[in-house]
Design a protein around this motif. Structure first.
Motif, PDB file in Angstrom:
ATOM      1  N   ASP A 141      -2.459  54.791  48.842  1.00  0.00           N
ATOM      2  CA  ASP A 141      -2.662  55.099  47.372  1.00  0.00           C
ATOM      3  C   ASP A 141      -4.106  55.819  47.190  1.00  0.00           C
ATOM      4  O   ASP A 141      -4.178  56.227  46.111  1.00  0.00           O
ATOM      5  CB  ASP A 141      -2.133  54.061  46.768  1.00  0.00           C
ATOM      6  CG  ASP A 141      -0.650  53.950  46.872  1.00  0.00           C
ATOM      7  OD1 ASP A 141      -0.062  52.856  46.688  1.00  0.00           O
ATOM      8  OD2 ASP A 141       0.015  54.912  47.297  1.00  0.00           O
ATOM      9  N   VAL A 142      -5.207  55.330  47.817  1.00  0.00           N
ATOM     10  CA  VAL A 142      -6.342  55.690  47.350  1.00  0.00           C
ATOM     11  C   VAL A 142      -6.521  57.384  47.443  1.00  0.00           C
ATOM     12  O   VAL A 142      -6.324  57.828  48.436  1.00  0.00           O
ATOM     13  CB  VAL A 142      -7.535  55.075  48.332  1.00  0.00           C
ATOM     14  CG1 VAL A 142      -8.857  55.432  47.721  1.00  0.00           C
ATOM     15  CG2 VAL A 142      -7.501  53.564  48.198  1.00  0.00           C
ATOM     16  N   PRO A 143      -6.791  57.772  46.122  1.00  0.00           N
ATOM     17  CA  PRO A 143      -6.982  59.017  46.264  1.00  0.00           C
ATOM     18  C   PRO A 143      -8.299  59.706  46.520  1.00  0.00           C
ATOM     19  O   PRO A 143      -9.220  59.351  47.029  1.00  0.00           O
ATOM     20  CB  PRO A 143      -6.909  59.495  44.750  1.00  0.00           C
ATOM     21  CG  PRO A 143      -7.637  58.091  43.909  1.00  0.00           C
ATOM     22  CD  PRO A 143      -7.150  57.314  44.874  1.00  0.00           C
ATOM     23  N   ILE A 144      -8.037  61.149  47.335  1.00  0.00           N
ATOM     24  CA  ILE A 144      -9.042  61.757  47.881  1.00  0.00           C
ATOM     25  C   ILE A 144      -8.996  63.188  47.097  1.00  0.00           C
ATOM     26  O   ILE A 144      -8.090  63.773  47.077  1.00  0.00           O
ATOM     27  CB  ILE A 144      -9.132  61.882  49.301  1.00  0.00           C
ATOM     28  CG1 ILE A 144     -10.315  62.657  49.655  1.00  0.00           C
ATOM     29  CG2 ILE A 144      -7.859  62.551  50.088  1.00  0.00           C
ATOM     30  CD1 ILE A 144     -10.423  62.521  51.467  1.00  0.00           C
TER      31      ILE A 144
ATOM     32  N   ALA B 200     -12.157  56.001  55.633  1.00  0.00           N
ATOM     33  CA  ALA B 200     -12.532  56.310  54.489  1.00  0.00           C
ATOM     34  C   ALA B 200     -12.261  55.817  53.038  1.00  0.00           C
ATOM     35  O   ALA B 200     -12.867  55.184  52.190  1.00  0.00           O
ATOM     36  CB  ALA B 200     -12.817  57.718  54.176  1.00  0.00           C
ATOM     37  N   ARG B 201     -10.757  55.567  53.163  1.00  0.00           N
ATOM     38  CA  ARG B 201     -10.205  54.831  52.134  1.00  0.00           C
ATOM     39  C   ARG B 201     -10.466  53.392  52.119  1.00  0.00           C
ATOM     40  O   ARG B 201     -10.561  52.836  50.747  1.00  0.00           O
ATOM     41  CB  ARG B 201      -8.697  55.192  52.124  1.00  0.00           C
ATOM     42  CG  ARG B 201      -8.339  56.437  51.676  1.00  0.00           C
ATOM     43  CD  ARG B 201      -6.680  56.654  51.915  1.00  0.00           C
ATOM     44  NE  ARG B 201      -6.074  57.981  51.218  1.00  0.00           N
ATOM     45  CZ  ARG B 201      -5.143  58.485  51.645  1.00  0.00           C
ATOM     46  NH1 ARG B 201      -4.607  58.267  52.902  1.00  0.00           N
ATOM     47  NH2 ARG B 201      -4.845  59.577  50.762  1.00  0.00           N
TER      48      ARG B 201
ATOM     49  N   VAL C 217     -12.340  58.240  47.291  1.00  0.00           N
ATOM     50  CA  VAL C 217     -12.988  58.448  48.731  1.00  0.00           C
ATOM     51  C   VAL C 217     -14.197  59.632  48.203  1.00  0.00           C
ATOM     52  O   VAL C 217     -13.797  60.634  47.588  1.00  0.00           O
ATOM     53  CB  VAL C 217     -11.878  59.481  49.719  1.00  0.00           C
ATOM     54  CG1 VAL C 217     -12.853  59.402  50.976  1.00  0.00           C
ATOM     55  CG2 VAL C 217     -10.766  58.350  49.948  1.00  0.00           C
ATOM     56  N   ALA C 218     -15.050  59.007  48.917  1.00  0.00           N
ATOM     57  CA  ALA C 218     -16.473  60.094  48.396  1.00  0.00           C
ATOM     58  C   ALA C 218     -16.794  60.457  49.664  1.00  0.00           C
ATOM     59  O   ALA C 218     -16.412  60.172  51.040  1.00  0.00           O
ATOM     60  CB  ALA C 218     -17.617  59.033  47.974  1.00  0.00           C
ATOM     61  N   THR C 219     -17.685  61.543  49.488  1.00  0.00           N
ATOM     62  CA  THR C 219     -18.049  62.097  51.086  1.00  0.00           C
ATOM     63  C   THR C 219     -18.668  61.291  51.785  1.00  0.00           C
ATOM     64  O   THR C 219     -18.596  61.492  53.028  1.00  0.00           O
ATOM     65  CB  THR C 219     -19.014  63.401  50.609  1.00  0.00           C
ATOM     66  OG1 THR C 219     -18.526  64.116  49.574  1.00  0.00           O
ATOM     67  CG2 THR C 219     -19.654  64.473  51.789  1.00  0.00           C
ATOM     68  N   GLU C 220     -19.476  60.378  51.010  1.00  0.00           N
ATOM     69  CA  GLU C 220     -20.178  59.352  52.276  1.00  0.00           C
ATOM     70  C   GLU C 220     -19.178  58.601  52.909  1.00  0.00           C
ATOM     71  O   GLU C 220     -19.882  58.207  54.008  1.00  0.00           O
ATOM     72  CB  GLU C 220     -21.285  58.771  51.354  1.00  0.00           C
ATOM     73  CG  GLU C 220     -20.787  57.934  50.581  1.00  0.00           C
ATOM     74  CD  GLU C 220     -22.047  56.924  49.883  1.00  0.00           C
ATOM     75  OE1 GLU C 220     -22.707  57.469  49.542  1.00  0.00           O
ATOM     76  OE2 GLU C 220     -21.813  55.325  49.875  1.00  0.00           O
TER      77      GLU C 220
END
Lengths: 587, 330
Positions: free
Chosen positions: B227-230, B276-277, B288-291
């Motif tokens: 569920d973590v958005p990107i 990444a999530r 989610v961030a680019t890093e």
């Protein structure tokens, strides 16, 4: 209802973030604008400096208009660059994430908001971003002025502006004055030449003279003259016009005829009765001479007044004497020329031409092909000489007919006598016709001479304009050349009418025999001063004169004096040339 | 209602972090150092992926897996792969039983029927044996004699490889390599870590590991991750990186164009996204961030990039290539 409240709740949440992003974008765009303006200042300073140097280096003043154009263009360009490169909301969001190290929080929040996501993690993310945004301040995005760029730009602008106050150099001022003077001079000269052409056209007598002078052509040549600021161009155009006028005048030359008439005049002056006519011919007053010849026409022979024949014969004797003298002069001239041609041929072959020598003794004209060679002026001279001889023949024939008629029985004239009378009348008509022809010839010569003089006058004025241009060129340079050095800036055509004027010596050998030296000389016919040497001297004097006039270290008064001197001797040389040949004959 | 969901989500996220940290700390009682390895392994477990550990013998790879299984109270089995190992030794086989006078074939499950499987020195087994794990790792089921037997969830396979002693080994085929979530390199501990290892394991007593989470917790954590958005742009960045591992992609670096034969598959992108999530949540972020993508790209892609002959001849490492891809596209 629920959806609306949800949307409102979303907007409320994202609104601070959105407004924060807007603030960041606004700030970034403002900074960008400052940067654009500073770079515009630098570039305009650099461009203005280059432009100013382009003007100041050669000595000119920088036109003030550039100080308006360059900054305007720079400002406009800066505005365009700024407008095109403005930061969008997305770019501002990314910048804020990067600047405040928010790890794509703002960008993600804006993205989720734009996509309409809500609830769960989206709300948490929005709240979290909001909290982060509250902890930051847009003011932290400080504008860092590029001091170095500003300093360099200010310096460039200052230098370029200071160059704008620099006055033009003395050389430039002098050049402009010279250009103005040249423009004025050419305008005035062109007007004057046009007026001269108009006056010349008005002064022309009849259609024949107009045909000789062709004022339309002169007008066209003068109309081609342009007002110019370049003194050399001015000199060139007047030199070209002078050349054309000289050529036109040369085309009207009748030197050989005048030379022949000089000889005729000298012969006529030997007798008191024909002295007056001789004087007129000597003074080249051909119009008056033609009138006098008209008076010498024998009166018509009236069969009913044949008793007056002896009187008429006495009148005719005068004409006969004149015709004899004139014909003699013509024959002498022609024989002298033939002798010269024969001598030149003999010098080639080494044997004298017996036929030529015989012809010179008899005084008869020789119709050999070699005599028909040469300039058209030779043909014209032959025509005049032939006319004079034909006149003599005609007069002699008339005299003979009158003598025979005088012997007739005037009381009772038979058929044979009537025939003689008719023959006499025919001869008389022929004589009158020849006199008319000679008179027409003299009148044409007078017109040609007049036309040539007018063209020379116009050419003289062109020469004066060219001299004025030469003086303008000289004033441009300071100091002048070293004493003893001259310059030749003449653009005149140095060609003259004598094509074969080379004198050369050739050494060649004949096989089996020793070497022989062949020396070829060419010279014009006639005695006295060689025309060839005269022309060569004339060219030499012309160049010396131009060189002298072109020097700057000679006072103007002296230049004008020398100029007048050469002009006068030029005219004197032409007149003395004819005198010289007559004097040589007398000797 | 949305507020309730949000608070529930927030609570779940908090629990995620707490559980993860509990497991990490518990494992850290026994395993010295290797914090990054522990975190990556736990992330892979949480994401439902399998891990390939590569390192020289004696670095604690088996101990690590064992400790994790104790910490999450999951059934742990270890298989030592040898060249004579057969597929039936892994997945199980049917045996003939004499029951009540009748002979019946009964399926005897193999060691894979566990929650955490340690496949030690997997590259020593034959490809046939290695491929026996393929279905297990992907489908989490075993098919023997036409009958499919599902494994208990969660199921994780942690395989180890010895980078030395390559003689007599069978490199894993690309298809199997692609099924590993991460490939991690276990490095030699530092001096202080060495000392600590000796301190902890040299005596009579060794730290006791207590179960601090359950399999359900792991499954729940895995579900929450999804569920973590990107954001669109971050996802686009992720896709760009994966595509840039292919030599014919315009964003491919010079190294990729020169030394790579095949690039990563979409499974690699899925692995990066999941990881990444997890990382975002662990850092307390809800996006989610680019890093996160950049950080997780290396372990997820290093075993999915196939070198060309020139790359192998040059001795080019896939880590260098993946780093160049990340640098070029960041």
């Amino acid at each position: 209802m629920e959806a609306l409240s949800k949307m409102e709740a979303d907007q409320k949440k994202t609104h601070p973030v959105g407004s924060f992003v807007q603030s960041v974008a606004h700030r970034l765009n403002r900074h960008r604008l400052w940067h654009a303006l500073i770079w515009a200042g630098l570039l305009s300073g650099a461009v203005m400096l280059v432009i100013a140097l382009c003007y100041v280096w050669p000595g000119y003043r920088v036109p003030t208009i550039w100080y308006a154009i360059v900054p305007s263009v720079a400002l406009f360009s800066a505005g365009v660059v700024w407008f095109v490169g403005r930061k969008s909301t997305d770019q501002a969001a990314h910048y804020a994430d990067s600047f405040f190290k928010l790890k794509d929080s703002i960008g993600s929040c804006v993205s989720f908001s734009d996509e309409g996501h809500a609830g769960g993690f989206y709300d948490l993310q929005a709240d979290q971003t909001q909290a982060l945004v509250k902890q930051t301040s847009v003011d932290k995005i400080a504008f860092k002025p590029p001091y170095r760029i500003i300093a360099i730009g200010a310096l460039l602008i200052l230098v370029s502006v200071s160059l704008g106050f620099k006055s033009p150099s003395a050389a430039v001022v002098a050049e402009r004055e010279q250009q103005a003077a040249t423009s004025q001079m050419t305008a005035a000269a062109n007007e004057e030449l046009k007026e001269l052409v108009e006056e010349l056209e008005e002064s022309l007598g009849d259609e024949e003279e107009k045909k000789l002078v062709d004022p339309d052509k002169l007008r066209k040549w003068v109309d081609e003259l342009r007002e110019t600021t370049d003194p050399k161009e001015a000199m060139r155009q007047y030199a070209r016009l002078e050349m054309k006028l000289n050529r036109a005048a040369e085309a009207l030359k009748q030197r050989q005829d005048e030379k022949l008439l000089n000889s005729v005049a000298d012969e006529l002056k030997k007798d008191e009765t024909s002295k007056a006519l001789g004087e007129k011919l000597k003074q080249k007053k051909y119009e008056l001479a033609a009138k006098e010849l008209k008076d010498l026409k024998p009166s018509k022979i009236d069969p009913e007044k044949l008793k007056e024949l002896s009187e008429k014969r006495k009148e005719l004797a005068k004409l006969k004497a004149m015709a004899n003298r004139m014909a003699d002069a013509a024959r002498n001239t022609r024989s002298a020329k033939n002798q010269k041609n024969g001598n030149s041929k003999n010098s080639k072959s080494g044997k004298p031409s017996d036929a030529k020598m015989a012809n010179s003794k008899n005084g008869k004209t020789s119709k050999s092909g070699s005599e028909m060679e040469g300039d058209p002026s030779d043909a014209a001279q032959n025509e005049l000489a032939q006319l004079l001889e034909e006149l003599e023949e005609s007069v002699e024939e008339l005299d003979q007919e009158m003598e025979e008629l005088e012997l007739a029985d005037l009381e009772e004239m038979d058929e044979q006598d009537l025939e003689k009378c008719e023959d006499c009348q025919e001869c008389e008509a022929a004589t009158r016709a020849k006199l008319d022809e000679l008179g027409d010839k003299l009148r044409r010569m007078a017109k040609k001479r007049s036309a040539q003089a007018k063209l020379k006058q116009l050419s003289q004025r062109c020469s004066e304009c060219q001299s004025a241009g030469t003086m303008l060129v000289q004033t441009k340079r300071k100091g002048g050349k070293k004493a003893g050095e001259g310059s030749v800036d003449s653009t005149r055509d140095t060609q003259d009418e004598f094509k074969n004027n080379d004198q050369y010596t050739k050494l060649k050998g004949i096989k089996g025999k020793g070497p022989s030296l062949t020396k070829i000389e060419s010279a014009d016919d006639g005695t006295g001063t060689s025309q060839l040497a005269y022309e060569a001297k004339k060219r030499e004097f012309k160049r010396q004169f131009e060189s002298f006039v072109g020097r700057e270290d000679v006072p103007e008064d002296l230049k004008n004096g020398v100029k007048n001197y050469f002009t006068n001797i030029h005219e004197t040389g032409e007149s003395s040339d004819a005198t010289g040949s007559a004097d040589a004959e007398d000797d | 209602m949305s507020t309730t969901t949000t608070s529930q989500t927030e609570q779940d996220a908090r629990e995620f972090i707490e559980t993860f940290n509990r497991i990490r700390n518990e494992v850290g009682k026994f395993i010295v150092g290797q914090e990054q390895i522990i975190e990556d392994v736990l992330i892979a477990i949480v994401c439902g992926g399998h891990v390939l550990l590569e390192g020289v013998p004696g670095l604690g790879k088996t101990a690590l897996v064992n400790t994790i299984s104790q910490a999450v109270d999951l059934k742990f089995k270890r298989i030592q792969f040898t060249p004579d190992l057969l597929p039936a030794d892994i997945v199980g086989t049917q045996i003939l039983l004499d029951r009540n006078g009748t002979k019946e074939l009964e399926f005897q499950p193999g060691p894979v029927f566990c929650n955490i499987l340690l496949a030690d020195e997997i590259n020593r087994a034959t490809p046939k044996t290695q491929s026996a794990l393929l279905e297990t790792m992907q489908e989490k089921s075993v098919t023997v004699a036409g009958e499919t037997h599902r494994l208990d969830l969660p199921f994780f396979a942690l395989a180890t490889q010895n980078p030395i002693e390559q003689d007599g080994t069978f490199p894993l085929p690309e298809a199997q390599l692609d099924r590993f979530f991460f490939k991690l390199f276990v490095k030699l501990p530092s001096h202080d870590e060495f000392s600590e290892i000796l301190n902890r394991t040299g005596g009579n007593k060794s730290p006791a590991i207590s179960p601090v989470a359950s399999g359900q917790d792991i499954l729940k954590m895995g579900a929450l991750l999804r569920d973590v958005p990107i954001a669109e742009e971050v996802q686009s960045h992720l896709v760009r990186i994966v595509r840039a591992t292919h030599p014919d992609d315009p964003n491919a670096s010079e190294n990729v164009q020169r030394f790579v034969r095949y690039g990563a598959s979409p499974r690699g992108a899925q692995a990066i996204l999941s990881a990444a999530r997890a990382r975002a949540l662990l850092e307390g972020r809800f996006h989610v961030a680019t890093e996160d993508v950049n950080r997780m790209a290396l372990p997820a892609l290093r075993h999915r990039v196939m070198l060309s002959f020139e790359g192998e001849a040059e001795g080019m490492g896939t880590d260098t290539i993946v780093r160049s891809v990340i640098d070029k596209n960041s």
